[in-house]
Design a protein around this motif. Structure first.
Motif, mmCIF file in Angstrom:
data_model
loop_
_atom_site.group_PDB
_atom_site.id
_atom_site.type_symbol
_atom_site.label_atom_id
_atom_site.label_comp_id
_atom_site.label_asym_id
_atom_site.label_seq_id
_atom_site.Cartn_x
_atom_site.Cartn_y
_atom_site.Cartn_z
ATOM 1 N N THR A 182 0.840 -1.189 0.000
ATOM 2 C CA THR A 182 0.000 0.000 0.000
ATOM 3 C C THR A 182 0.877 1.240 0.000
ATOM 4 O OG1 THR A 182 -0.206 0.018 2.425
ATOM 5 C CG2 THR A 182 -1.918 -1.121 1.180
ATOM 6 N N LEU A 183 0.426 2.243 -0.721
ATOM 7 C CA LEU A 183 1.087 3.547 -0.782
ATOM 8 C C LEU A 183 0.110 4.572 -0.223
ATOM 9 C CD1 LEU A 183 2.424 3.329 -4.469
ATOM 10 C CD2 LEU A 183 3.661 2.724 -2.366
ATOM 11 N N ALA A 184 0.453 5.144 0.925
ATOM 12 C CA ALA A 184 -0.448 6.096 1.598
ATOM 13 C C ALA A 184 -1.843 5.507 1.769
ATOM 14 C CB ALA A 184 -0.500 7.409 0.841
ATOM 15 N N GLY A 185 -1.901 4.233 2.123
ATOM 16 C CA GLY A 185 -3.165 3.565 2.409
ATOM 17 C C GLY A 185 -3.903 3.008 1.218
ATOM 18 N N VAL A 186 -3.355 3.171 -0.005
ATOM 19 C CA VAL A 186 -4.008 2.692 -1.217
ATOM 20 C C VAL A 186 -3.244 1.490 -1.770
ATOM 21 C CG1 VAL A 186 -4.742 3.283 -3.553
ATOM 22 C CG2 VAL A 186 -4.803 5.028 -1.748
ATOM 23 N N ALA A 187 -3.946 0.384 -1.968
ATOM 24 C CA ALA A 187 -3.290 -0.819 -2.489
ATOM 25 C C ALA A 187 -2.739 -0.563 -3.885
ATOM 26 C CB ALA A 187 -4.270 -1.981 -2.513
ATOM 27 N N ALA A 188 -1.488 -0.954 -4.110
ATOM 28 C CA ALA A 188 -0.850 -0.819 -5.423
ATOM 29 C C ALA A 188 -0.889 -2.153 -6.151
ATOM 30 C CB ALA A 188 0.591 -0.358 -5.242
ATOM 31 N N ASN A 189 -0.690 -2.111 -7.455
ATOM 32 C CA ASN A 189 -0.595 -3.340 -8.248
ATOM 33 C C ASN A 189 0.854 -3.833 -8.222
ATOM 34 O OD1 ASN A 189 -3.325 -3.172 -9.030
ATOM 35 N ND2 ASN A 189 -2.807 -1.764 -10.701
ATOM 36 N N LEU A 199 8.348 -4.148 -7.011
ATOM 37 C CA LEU A 199 8.042 -3.200 -8.075
ATOM 38 C C LEU A 199 6.531 -3.140 -8.213
ATOM 39 C CD1 LEU A 199 8.959 -1.347 -10.404
ATOM 40 C CD2 LEU A 199 8.991 -3.386 -11.874
ATOM 41 N N VAL A 200 5.969 -1.938 -8.034
ATOM 42 C CA VAL A 200 4.520 -1.802 -8.021
ATOM 43 C C VAL A 200 4.102 -0.630 -8.905
ATOM 44 C CG1 VAL A 200 4.405 -2.714 -5.680
ATOM 45 C CG2 VAL A 200 4.429 -0.231 -6.027
ATOM 46 N N THR A 201 2.812 -0.590 -9.224
ATOM 47 C CA THR A 201 2.221 0.536 -9.943
ATOM 48 C C THR A 201 1.152 1.155 -9.062
ATOM 49 O OG1 THR A 201 2.605 -0.555 -12.070
ATOM 50 C CG2 THR A 201 1.023 1.265 -12.032
#
Length: 232
Positions: A182-189, A199-201
């Protein structure tokens, strides 16, 4: 001062005394009922027969898993884990209070989520404290793994579609894979991962600064506080 015994056992501590109320902490004793005896400094005694009952001592029989870090779900099993109380007040693993705990329908199971230990610990105690103050201890049954770290997030800001490389150590948390980022509470791909990188998007998120959190298949979380910022 006064001396107090419960069923013939001297109390561990006398915490407060007045002419009408004495508060004590019980020592360990064998199950059964006995008298409460108060002996004053003058030698005078006051007693009440059959006034205190020692309940069977609690026992921790298993801790699964026996090691972990932040986020590990740990199941503690045993007997009389509430120590005669009606609820659990706190649980600690190797001296660290857990993030949360849940007590089963009886006094034989307590499930906890481990909090972070700053270092590896081998052979720590599991301590369950009931609402009565009674303590049940499993000796040398829990170990903390070395904590994972996130060292670099590149880039450390962006918006939906930003490809982000996260580097660190022990990101698998003793497991075999990364299951969530998660980035700032938002799940990344998640595109790729190893024990030292992910490595995420980024997905869409509101403008804000927040933590980067990697969760492994063991449930262990590795966090970099304020490691990512969503920009407009």
């Amino acid at each position: 001062g006064v001396n107090v015994t419960l069923k013939g056992v001297a109390v561990y501590n006398v915490t407060s005394v007045s002419d009408t109320v004495i508060v004590v902490v019980a020592n360990s004793g064998t199950a059964g009922t006995g008298a409460v005896v108060v002996t004053a400094s003058t030698g005078a005694t006051v007693s009440l027969a059959g006034a205190f009952q020692y309940v069977p001592a609690g026992l921790v029989t298993s801790v699964l898993p026996a090691s972990g870090q932040t986020g590990s779900r740990v199941v503690i099993r045993g007997t009389d884990l509430l120590g005669g109380g009606s609820s659990v007040a706190s649980v600690s693993l190797a001296g660290v209070n857990v993030e949360s705990f849940d007590v089963g329908s009886n006094s034989t199971t307590v499930t906890v989520i481990a909090a972070r230990s700053a270092s590896a610990v081998t052979g720590g105690n599991v301590v369950i404290r009931a609402n009565t103050g009674a303590v049940v201890t499993g000796t040398a049954v829990w170990s903390y793994l070395a904590p994972g770290t996130i060292s670099v997030v590149t880039p450390n800001s962006g918006q939906v579609g930003t490809r982000v490389m996260i580097n660190g150590t022990l990101l698998f948390g003793g497991g075999t894979m990364v299951v969530q980022v998660t980035l700032a509470g938002v799940a990344a791909n998640i595109s790729q991962f190893g024990d030292s990188y992910a490595l995420v998007t980024a997905n869409s998120g509101a403008v804000q600064q927040g933590d980067v959190v990697i969760t492994s298949d063991t449930g262990i979380r590795v966090t970099l506080a304020s490691g990512w910022r969503y920009v407009a």
